[in-house]
Write a protein that holds these residues in place. Sequence first.
Motif, short mmCIF file in Angstrom:
data_model
loop_
_atom_site.label_atom_id
_atom_site.label_comp_id
_atom_site.label_asym_id
_atom_site.label_seq_id
_atom_site.Cartn_x
_atom_site.Cartn_y
_atom_site.Cartn_z
N VAL A 199 8.55 -0.58 112.16
CA VAL A 199 8.20 0.57 111.32
C VAL A 199 6.79 0.44 110.76
N ALA A 200 6.40 -0.77 110.38
CA ALA A 200 5.07 -0.97 109.79
C ALA A 200 3.95 -0.63 110.76
N ASP A 201 4.24 -0.63 112.08
CA ASP A 201 3.22 -0.32 113.08
C ASP A 201 3.04 1.17 113.30
N VAL A 202 3.90 1.98 112.70
CA VAL A 202 3.82 3.43 112.88
C VAL A 202 2.79 4.00 111.92
N SER A 203 1.81 4.72 112.44
CA SER A 203 0.80 5.34 111.57
C SER A 203 1.35 6.60 110.91
N HIS A 204 2.12 7.36 111.67
CA HIS A 204 2.74 8.56 111.10
C HIS A 204 3.87 9.03 112.00
N PHE A 205 4.74 9.84 111.41
CA PHE A 205 5.85 10.45 112.13
C PHE A 205 5.60 11.96 112.18
N ARG A 206 5.94 12.55 113.31
CA ARG A 206 5.73 13.98 113.48
C ARG A 206 7.02 14.62 113.99
N HIS A 210 3.39 16.98 104.93
CA HIS A 210 3.55 18.28 105.55
C HIS A 210 5.02 18.39 105.91
N ARG A 211 5.54 19.59 106.04
CA ARG A 211 6.96 19.70 106.37
C ARG A 211 7.29 19.04 107.70
N ALA A 212 6.25 18.81 108.53
CA ALA A 212 6.49 18.22 109.85
C ALA A 212 5.84 16.85 110.01
N VAL A 213 5.26 16.28 108.93
CA VAL A 213 4.52 15.02 109.07
C VAL A 213 4.82 14.08 107.91
N VAL A 214 5.06 12.81 108.23
CA VAL A 214 5.18 11.73 107.25
C VAL A 214 4.16 10.67 107.63
N VAL A 215 3.39 10.19 106.66
CA VAL A 215 2.31 9.25 106.95
C VAL A 215 2.60 7.89 106.32
N ASN A 216 2.17 6.84 107.01
CA ASN A 216 2.26 5.47 106.51
C ASN A 216 1.01 5.20 105.68
N LEU A 217 1.16 5.03 104.36
CA LEU A 217 0.00 4.85 103.49
C LEU A 217 -0.82 3.61 103.86
N ALA A 218 -0.16 2.62 104.44
CA ALA A 218 -0.89 1.42 104.85
C ALA A 218 -1.86 1.70 105.99
N GLN A 219 -1.67 2.82 106.67
CA GLN A 219 -2.54 3.19 107.80
C GLN A 219 -3.58 4.24 107.40
N VAL A 220 -3.63 4.58 106.11
CA VAL A 220 -4.57 5.61 105.65
C VAL A 220 -5.90 4.96 105.27
N ALA A 221 -7.00 5.49 105.83
CA ALA A 221 -8.33 5.00 105.48
C ALA A 221 -8.86 5.70 104.24
N ARG A 222 -8.71 7.02 104.20
CA ARG A 222 -9.18 7.77 103.04
C ARG A 222 -8.58 9.17 103.06
N VAL A 223 -8.75 9.85 101.94
CA VAL A 223 -8.32 11.24 101.81
C VAL A 223 -9.56 12.08 101.55
N GLU A 224 -9.73 13.14 102.30
CA GLU A 224 -10.90 14.01 102.15
C GLU A 224 -10.47 15.40 101.72
N ARG A 225 -11.19 15.91 100.73
CA ARG A 225 -10.96 17.29 100.31
C ARG A 225 -11.94 18.19 101.04
N ARG A 226 -11.45 19.32 101.40
CA ARG A 226 -12.29 20.32 102.06
C ARG A 226 -11.99 21.67 101.43
N LEU A 227 -12.79 22.65 101.76
CA LEU A 227 -12.61 23.97 101.21
C LEU A 227 -11.22 24.50 101.58
N GLY A 228 -10.41 24.70 100.56
CA GLY A 228 -9.08 25.26 100.79
C GLY A 228 -8.04 24.26 101.25
N GLY A 229 -8.37 22.96 101.22
CA GLY A 229 -7.36 22.03 101.68
C GLY A 229 -7.71 20.58 101.49
#
Length: 254
Positions: free
Chosen positions: A166-173, A210-229
């Motif tokens: 499980v730890a090797d999974v970056s995200h589930f879709r 997202h209703r269709a996505v679960v992410v592994n926080l250990a695999q997250v590099a950063r979070v970026e804000r953009r216009l409207g999202g």
Amino acid sequence: MKNPTALLIEDEALPRQRLREGLAELWPQLLVIGEAEDGDHGLALVLELRPDIVFVDIRLPGLDGLQMARRIKGLCHVVFVTAYDAHALTAFDQGAVDYLLKPLATERLRETVQRLQQRLQLPPAELARWLQQWAPPKLSPAPATPAAPLRWLQASQGERLHLVMVADVSHFRSDNKYTCAVTAEGEFLLRLSLRELLAQLDAEQFWQIHRAVVVNLAQVARVERRLGGMDVLLKDGHTRLPVSQSFQPRFRPM
């Protein structure tokens, strides 16, 4: 007029024998039609034989005497046999319920016999009031120990079955009614829905974004804000996952 019938439900052989012998001496017309050493067997005998009277110990293996009496209330007259102090049982002197204190005393048994002989002319009394009064207090159930989060997944890739950490999974879709697990080695198909999977993951490590996505926080590099999202960028350097508006508040303190 038919002879009255009784069952003796007592897990100790000697008190049961003394009760049987005492009843035979004081009430020869009473037919003891069965005996049991535990509450479950005793209940089965009551339902099968339908005796007029049940003598039942309060402390029994399986169903105890109080639990058993709740289930047979109204079917027969009940006499509790108990080692409890007599002062704690004065309420049993009311109504149809009687008690015998162990070790059995002949004169006390004689009183019980006389009382029962009178009350056999009446239908068995409702026991609920006395049972409720003398039932042990209900304990709050112990909190259930949560199941350990999943560490391994059984997933397919083509026609082959794989064990994926499980730890090797970056995200589930979400993939219709199934779920796709994405790793550095490729994508693997899980035969369960994203909702079913999410309930088995470590909630501190895996976040739904997202209703269709679960992410592994250990695999997250950063979070970026953009216009409207907002997007989550993974450590692989190229995967960008959009965060639904309803899940964005989770990232704002970061």
